[in-house]
Scaffold this motif. Sequence first.
Motif, short mmCIF file in Angstrom:
data_model
loop_
_atom_site.label_atom_id
_atom_site.label_comp_id
_atom_site.label_asym_id
_atom_site.label_seq_id
_atom_site.Cartn_x
_atom_site.Cartn_y
_atom_site.Cartn_z
N UNK A 1 7.34 15.52 1.66
CA UNK A 1 7.62 14.08 1.74
C UNK A 1 7.48 13.42 0.37
N UNK A 2 6.43 13.78 -0.35
CA UNK A 2 6.24 13.21 -1.69
C UNK A 2 7.32 13.70 -2.64
N UNK A 3 7.71 14.95 -2.49
CA UNK A 3 8.79 15.50 -3.32
C UNK A 3 10.08 14.73 -3.08
N UNK A 4 10.39 14.45 -1.82
CA UNK A 4 11.59 13.68 -1.48
C UNK A 4 11.52 12.27 -2.06
N UNK A 5 10.34 11.67 -2.03
CA UNK A 5 10.20 10.31 -2.54
C UNK A 5 10.39 10.27 -4.06
N UNK A 6 9.95 11.31 -4.74
CA UNK A 6 10.17 11.39 -6.19
C UNK A 6 11.66 11.57 -6.47
N UNK B 1 -4.80 8.62 -3.49
CA UNK B 1 -4.94 9.43 -2.27
C UNK B 1 -5.10 8.58 -1.02
N UNK B 2 -5.98 7.58 -1.10
CA UNK B 2 -6.26 6.76 0.09
C UNK B 2 -5.01 6.02 0.55
N UNK B 3 -4.30 5.41 -0.38
CA UNK B 3 -3.09 4.65 -0.03
C UNK B 3 -2.01 5.56 0.53
N UNK B 4 -1.81 6.73 -0.10
CA UNK B 4 -0.79 7.66 0.37
C UNK B 4 -1.14 8.20 1.76
N UNK B 5 -2.41 8.53 1.97
CA UNK B 5 -2.83 9.05 3.27
C UNK B 5 -2.56 8.03 4.38
N UNK B 6 -2.88 6.77 4.09
CA UNK B 6 -2.67 5.72 5.09
C UNK B 6 -1.18 5.52 5.36
N UNK B 7 -0.38 5.51 4.30
CA UNK B 7 1.06 5.28 4.47
C UNK B 7 1.75 6.44 5.19
N UNK B 8 1.32 7.67 4.89
CA UNK B 8 1.96 8.84 5.48
C UNK B 8 1.34 9.24 6.82
N UNK B 9 0.24 8.62 7.19
CA UNK B 9 -0.38 8.90 8.47
C UNK B 9 -1.08 10.25 8.52
N UNK B 10 -1.70 10.64 7.40
CA UNK B 10 -2.43 11.91 7.35
C UNK B 10 -3.80 11.65 6.72
N UNK B 11 -4.64 12.69 6.70
CA UNK B 11 -5.93 12.56 6.03
C UNK B 11 -5.75 12.74 4.53
N UNK C 1 -1.13 18.28 -1.71
CA UNK C 1 0.25 18.01 -2.14
C UNK C 1 0.29 17.57 -3.59
N UNK C 2 -0.65 16.73 -4.00
CA UNK C 2 -0.69 16.28 -5.39
C UNK C 2 -0.95 17.45 -6.33
N UNK C 3 -1.84 18.36 -5.91
CA UNK C 3 -2.11 19.56 -6.72
C UNK C 3 -0.84 20.40 -6.90
N UNK D 1 11.77 6.65 -4.89
CA UNK D 1 10.82 5.73 -4.24
C UNK D 1 9.44 5.83 -4.88
N UNK D 2 9.15 6.97 -5.50
CA UNK D 2 7.98 7.12 -6.36
C UNK D 2 8.52 7.26 -7.78
N UNK D 3 8.27 6.26 -8.60
CA UNK D 3 8.91 6.19 -9.90
C UNK D 3 8.06 6.85 -10.99
N UNK D 4 8.69 7.28 -12.08
CA UNK D 4 7.92 7.83 -13.22
C UNK D 4 6.84 6.85 -13.68
#
Length: 226
Positions: free
Chosen positions: A21-26, A39-49, A56-58, A30-33
């Motif tokens: 999902x993050x790869x698609x957004x890049x 982590x907290x904001x992404x987890x909340x937006x994507x509905x995961x822990x 995914x970031x690693x 939708x995720x800009x350079x």
Amino acid sequence: MNAEDEAQNGGASQGNATYQRLLDEIREGRLMPGERLRETELAERLGVSRTPVREAIRQLEADGLVAHVPRIGASVRKLDYAEVMELYEMRAVLEGTAARLAARAASEVELLELAALNEQLAGAGTGPDASRLNRIFHATLLDAAKNRFLARSMLSLQRALMILGTSQMYDSARAVEAVEEHRRLLEGLMARDGAAAETAMRAHIEAAQRMRIRTLRERDRGMDDF
């Protein structure tokens, strides 16, 4: 499979889904350079822990798409002018070679599929559908070249190109130009003329490079206005 194995597999699956999902957004811009990945904001937006987000970031960092900036944290990488030039130079070499090889190795079915994809692209206008069809066209050409080592090299390059953000298929003038450039490429492929196909593909990539440089300069000028 015991409960512990199921939990581990479920966590891995969730991490892979979050990475995609993050790869698609890049890729879609939708995720800009330069944008921070909190982590907290992404987890909340994507509905995961936070754990699959961290994984995914690693992975994105291992791909070279994300960097850790001192005192800021993880951010989508931002390419400088020299890196953009180098990327497109290598893309012209690799995709030009793919076109030359495909002129010799592609089946008639593959050539007809490429022609059909380009006609679909012509009718798609701009936006996500055009972007998707353009990616499929280039991927199909790469498959038609039938060279696994070339395909691996292109995969690495394509990941780096994602950092550039929005596809040029969102620009109406560039979308029209790309279709015409594909048609010239197809003429070389259909004629089984490897040199002509390579020349057409290199011209196509160089046109994309010129627009990308223009876009980067406009972005930098806009930043200077603040």
